[in-house]
Design an enzyme around this catalytic site. Sequence first.
Site, PDB file in Angstrom:
ATOM      1  N   GLY A 171      22.116  13.456  -7.817  1.00 33.56           N
ATOM      2  CA  GLY A 171      22.915  13.537  -6.602  1.00 33.56           C
ATOM      3  C   GLY A 171      24.174  12.713  -6.767  1.00 33.56           C
ATOM      4  O   GLY A 171      24.114  11.551  -7.179  1.00 33.56           O
ATOM      5  N   VAL A 201      21.101   9.028  -9.187  1.00 30.83           N
ATOM      6  CA  VAL A 201      22.279   9.102  -8.331  1.00 30.83           C
ATOM      7  C   VAL A 201      23.511   8.643  -9.104  1.00 30.83           C
ATOM      8  O   VAL A 201      23.456   7.655  -9.843  1.00 30.83           O
ATOM      9  CB  VAL A 201      22.113   8.213  -7.075  1.00 30.83           C
ATOM     10  CG1 VAL A 201      23.339   8.326  -6.171  1.00 30.83           C
ATOM     11  CG2 VAL A 201      20.847   8.582  -6.310  1.00 30.83           C
ATOM     12  N   LYS A 202      24.589   9.362  -8.925  1.00 37.13           N
ATOM     13  CA  LYS A 202      25.880   8.953  -9.481  1.00 37.13           C
ATOM     14  C   LYS A 202      26.753   8.458  -8.337  1.00 37.13           C
ATOM     15  O   LYS A 202      26.938   9.163  -7.344  1.00 37.13           O
ATOM     16  CB  LYS A 202      26.547  10.141 -10.182  1.00 37.13           C
ATOM     17  CG  LYS A 202      27.966   9.872 -10.670  1.00 37.13           C
ATOM     18  CD  LYS A 202      28.558  11.108 -11.345  1.00 37.13           C
ATOM     19  CE  LYS A 202      30.011  10.910 -11.717  1.00 37.13           C
ATOM     20  NZ  LYS A 202      30.588  12.101 -12.404  1.00 37.13           N
ATOM     21  N   THR A 203      27.281   7.243  -8.479  1.00 38.92           N
ATOM     22  CA  THR A 203      28.094   6.687  -7.406  1.00 38.92           C
ATOM     23  C   THR A 203      29.184   5.796  -7.979  1.00 38.92           C
ATOM     24  O   THR A 203      29.212   5.503  -9.175  1.00 38.92           O
ATOM     25  CB  THR A 203      27.228   5.907  -6.405  1.00 38.92           C
ATOM     26  OG1 THR A 203      27.961   5.713  -5.200  1.00 38.92           O
ATOM     27  CG2 THR A 203      26.810   4.544  -6.956  1.00 38.92           C
ATOM     28  N   ASP A 250      28.754   7.532 -15.987  1.00 31.74           N
ATOM     29  CA  ASP A 250      29.154   8.929 -16.189  1.00 31.74           C
ATOM     30  C   ASP A 250      30.671   8.945 -16.077  1.00 31.74           C
ATOM     31  O   ASP A 250      31.225   9.092 -14.988  1.00 31.74           O
ATOM     32  CB  ASP A 250      28.501   9.835 -15.149  1.00 31.74           C
ATOM     33  CG  ASP A 250      28.783  11.315 -15.419  1.00 31.74           C
ATOM     34  OD1 ASP A 250      29.164  11.648 -16.553  1.00 31.74           O
ATOM     35  OD2 ASP A 250      28.624  12.130 -14.488  1.00 31.74           O
TER      36      ASP A 250
END
Length: 292
Positions: A171, A201-203, A250
């Site tokens: 997400g 999760v990518k944030t 990422d």
Amino acid sequence: MPEADKEGEHYQAEKPQQTPGFFLKGSHQYDWGMKNRLARTFNVASGRTVMLAIDHGYFQGPTTGLERIDLSILPLLPQCDALFCTRGVLRSMVPADSHKPMVLRASGGPSILREELSDEQIAMDMDDAVRLNAAGVGIQVFIGGEHETRSIHNMTKLVDAGLRVGMPVMGVTAVGKAMVRDAKYFRLACRIIAELGAQYVKTYYVDDGFETITASCPVPVVMAGGKKLPELDALTMAYNAVQQGAAGVDMGRNIFQSDAPKAMLAAVSAVVHKNMKPKDAFELFNALKAKG
């Protein structure tokens, strides 16, 4: 008596079977296929990943540095842990004999020609992700956006489809133009994404309180690279993120828009997997850049 029939000789009944845990936070209960895909994406030794994000074209078109993916990105594949891309780029550009894990962008909607970007839909069937032997899929989630509810439901549908076939879902927290990028917002967004089933999760990184984001999220958090920064600043951001609990990065523009993408990717990998200090990593970058 045949060797196979010697009852009990090789069973070692006195030794209980070992049931090792899984190396990634919050992932011990998944099925074998899901764990295997996660172990392809994340380095088992460090528990972290260096993903190379090149999915920008799904709404931005030929972004600077991605005009010719065959020339700018394919030479970088050996150095990253995984590639985050669209299925179109995977099919048309990435050699099928590559063993690099591929995480596929699974959402799409408005282009940069539109003001409101949160009107996204699921843009890929899970069967196609399996067909392409993907290691995972990624989807944008617009917490606080105009189409927040739809984007959450998009993700939960993808999570359900992924659980059926053992496909992890990443997400991605999407920040609208009017939203404040602070720890309070990202704690909320990451926790909602994790609570509703995403495997990781990518944030974005924030200077104040990032460790509270990773601590309060029950699944791995991967730091988004964001806009292009000077190399030392990007390496410092990556270092701070993993020291404060991120399970890797990422990164896209901070790598493929660098003057020396290969050198920058090597420096980022040293920071993420070896805990190399930013100044040392910057020296590594410059040394590799000088070698060409």
